[in-house]
Motif scaffolding. Structure first.
Motif, PDB file in Angstrom:
ATOM      1  N   ILE A   1       2.933   0.364  10.585  1.00 37.83           N
ATOM      2  CA  ILE A   1       2.282   1.525   9.967  1.00 37.83           C
ATOM      3  C   ILE A   1       2.921   2.822  10.437  1.00 37.83           C
ATOM      4  O   ILE A   1       3.186   3.733   9.645  1.00 37.83           O
ATOM      5  N   LYS A   2       3.176   2.929  11.746  1.00 35.98           N
ATOM      6  CA  LYS A   2       3.780   4.148  12.289  1.00 35.98           C
ATOM      7  C   LYS A   2       5.208   4.341  11.786  1.00 35.98           C
ATOM      8  O   LYS A   2       5.685   5.474  11.685  1.00 35.98           O
ATOM      9  N   GLU A   3       5.885   3.249  11.475  1.00 32.71           N
ATOM     10  CA  GLU A   3       7.263   3.325  10.995  1.00 32.71           C
ATOM     11  C   GLU A   3       7.331   3.653   9.511  1.00 32.71           C
ATOM     12  O   GLU A   3       8.225   4.371   9.057  1.00 32.71           O
ATOM     13  N   ILE A   4       6.367   3.137   8.760  1.00 29.07           N
ATOM     14  CA  ILE A   4       6.407   3.283   7.302  1.00 29.07           C
ATOM     15  C   ILE A   4       5.806   4.601   6.826  1.00 29.07           C
ATOM     16  O   ILE A   4       6.351   5.267   5.936  1.00 29.07           O
ATOM     17  N   PHE A   5       4.677   5.006   7.437  1.00 34.92           N
ATOM     18  CA  PHE A   5       3.991   6.218   6.984  1.00 34.92           C
ATOM     19  C   PHE A   5       4.344   7.409   7.871  1.00 34.92           C
ATOM     20  O   PHE A   5       4.379   7.295   9.091  1.00 34.92           O
TER      21      PHE A   5
ATOM     22  N   ILE B   1       0.841  -1.203   0.000  1.00 34.75           N
ATOM     23  CA  ILE B   1       0.000   0.000   0.000  1.00 34.75           C
ATOM     24  C   ILE B   1       0.875   1.251   0.000  1.00 34.75           C
ATOM     25  O   ILE B   1       0.592   2.225  -0.703  1.00 34.75           O
ATOM     26  N   TYR B   2       1.934   1.219   0.784  1.00 32.41           N
ATOM     27  CA  TYR B   2       2.854   2.365   0.846  1.00 32.41           C
ATOM     28  C   TYR B   2       3.484   2.624  -0.525  1.00 32.41           C
ATOM     29  O   TYR B   2       3.518   3.774  -1.001  1.00 32.41           O
ATOM     30  N   ASN B   3       3.946   1.582  -1.177  1.00 36.31           N
ATOM     31  CA  ASN B   3       4.577   1.741  -2.495  1.00 36.31           C
ATOM     32  C   ASN B   3       3.593   2.277  -3.532  1.00 36.31           C
ATOM     33  O   ASN B   3       3.987   2.977  -4.462  1.00 36.31           O
ATOM     34  N   GLY B   4       2.321   1.961  -3.344  1.00 42.05           N
ATOM     35  CA  GLY B   4       1.315   2.424  -4.294  1.00 42.05           C
ATOM     36  C   GLY B   4       0.817   3.827  -4.026  1.00 42.05           C
ATOM     37  O   GLY B   4       0.121   4.411  -4.862  1.00 42.05           O
ATOM     38  N   THR B   5       1.165   4.396  -2.865  1.00 46.89           N
ATOM     39  CA  THR B   5       0.668   5.729  -2.516  1.00 46.89           C
ATOM     40  C   THR B   5       1.769   6.760  -2.249  1.00 46.89           C
ATOM     41  O   THR B   5       1.458   7.944  -2.095  1.00 46.89           O
TER      42      THR B   5
END
Length: 261
Positions: free
Chosen positions: A170-174, A142-146
Motif C-alpha cells: 500500500i505504501k509503495e503503490i499509493f 483498487i489502485y487502478n480503479g481510483t
C-alpha cells in the motif's frame, strides 16, 4: 461507485444488549420468549420483553446489517473529519438500506467519495473490500480503479484479513494516506460511547497558541499513539494536538491535551 447522489449509510452499532438480543432472534420465537420469561420477574416481563423485542433485528440477513452499520459509521467518521456528508445519507434506515442493497448486492455499490468542506480539492474515497483475504492483486485492482480520481486519501474497509505483503504494498503503490479498518471496528461509533471523553482536534493556529501559553513544545505534552482508536477514527497524523474534555462522575470535569506521536 457513488459520490453522494445515490447513497450510503453510516454506522451506529448494536450495544451489548442489542447483540445479545440479536442472537436470541436466531432461535425460534418460543425459545427466545421462554428465555425472557425464565430470567425476569413476572411483574416486569411485559416491559422487558417489549424492550428486548425492539432491539431484535428480524428483517434480513446479518451481512446486510453489518454492511449498513459499517457504512453509517464510515459516513459519520468522514463528517467528523470535516468532509461534506449530506444529512440524508446519515438518516437512511436499515430497511431502506436493505431495499436498496437487495436490488443489486455488489460491493462496488457501497463505495463512495466526498470532499473536505473547507477544501474541495481534498477528496477522500471509501472502498469496501471483498470477504476474501486481501492480497497484492486486490490492492492493485483498487489502485487502478481510483488512480484517475485525484484522491487525497483512501479508506479501505476489510471483511477479512489483509496479507502482510499486501499491507506493505500500500505504501509503495499509493502516494497518499490509506486508512485500513476491519468491518468489525466500524459496527459501533466509538466516539458515541457514554464513557468516551470529548475529543477536539486543534488547528495549527490553536496548537501554536497552546504551546506558547504553557511555554512547552509538543513533545512535552501527554501523548496519544497514532494507532489509538480515536486517532484512527479522526485520521490524525503525528504532531496533531487533541483537546480532551472529561465530564462525568467517574472522571470528574477537566481538560487535557494530547499530542499524536
Amino acid at each position: 461507485m457513488n459520490q453522494f447522489v445515490p447513497s450510503q449509510q453510516s454506522a451506529l452499532a448494536m450495544d451489548s444488549a442489542e447483540s445479545t438480543a440479536a442472537s436470541a432472534a436466531l432461535a425460534p420465537d418460543g425459545v427466545a420468549a421462554a428465555a425472557v420469561d425464565s430470567s425476569v420477574d413476572d411483574d416486569v416481563v411485559p416491559e422487558v420483553a417489549g424492550c428486548i423485542s425492539s432491539m431484535i433485528d428480524r428483517g434480513g440477513s446479518v451481512e446486510s446489517h453489518r454492511l449498513f452499520l459499517a457504512q453509517r459509521t464510515a459516513l459519520e467518521m468522514l463528517r467528523d473529519r470535516g468532509y461534506s456528508v449530506p444529512e440524508s445519507e446519515l438518516a437512511r434506515t436499515l430497511p431502506e438500506f436493505r431495499a436498496w442493497w437487495a436490488d443489486k448486492p455488489e460491493l462496488e455499490r457501497l463505495a463512495f467519495s466526498t470532499t473536505l468542506a473547507s477544501d474541495l480539492s481534498n477528496k477522500v474515497k471509501v472502498v469496501f473490500c471483498p470477504p476474501e483475504p486481501v492480497k497484492i492483486a486486490t490492492i492493485r485492482e483498487i489502485y487502478n480503479g481510483t488512480k484517475e480520481e485525484n484522491l487525497s486519501r483512501l479508506i479501505l474497509i476489510l471483511q477479512s484479513k489483509i496479507m502482510s505483503k499486501a499491507r506493505e504494498s500500500i505504501k509503495e503503490i499509493f502516494a497518499f494516506k490509506v486508512d485500513i479498518f476491519q468491518i468489525t471496528e466500524l459496527l459501533v461509533n466509538i466516539t458515541k460511547h457514554v464513557l468516551k471523553p470529548k475529543h477536539e482536534v486543534l488547528t495549527a493556529e490553536e496548537k501554536t497558541k497552546l504551546l506558547k501559553e504553557y511555554n512547552v513544545v509538543d513533545s512535552q505534552l501527554p501523548r496519544m499513539l497514532e494507532t489509538d482508536a480515536v486517532a484512527r477514527y479522526y485520521g490524525l497524523g503525528k504532531g496533531t494536538v487533541v483537546k480532551v474534555t472529561y465530564d462525568s462522575e467517574l472522571t470528574g470535569n477537566h481538560v487535557t491535551y494530547r499530542c499524536i506521536f
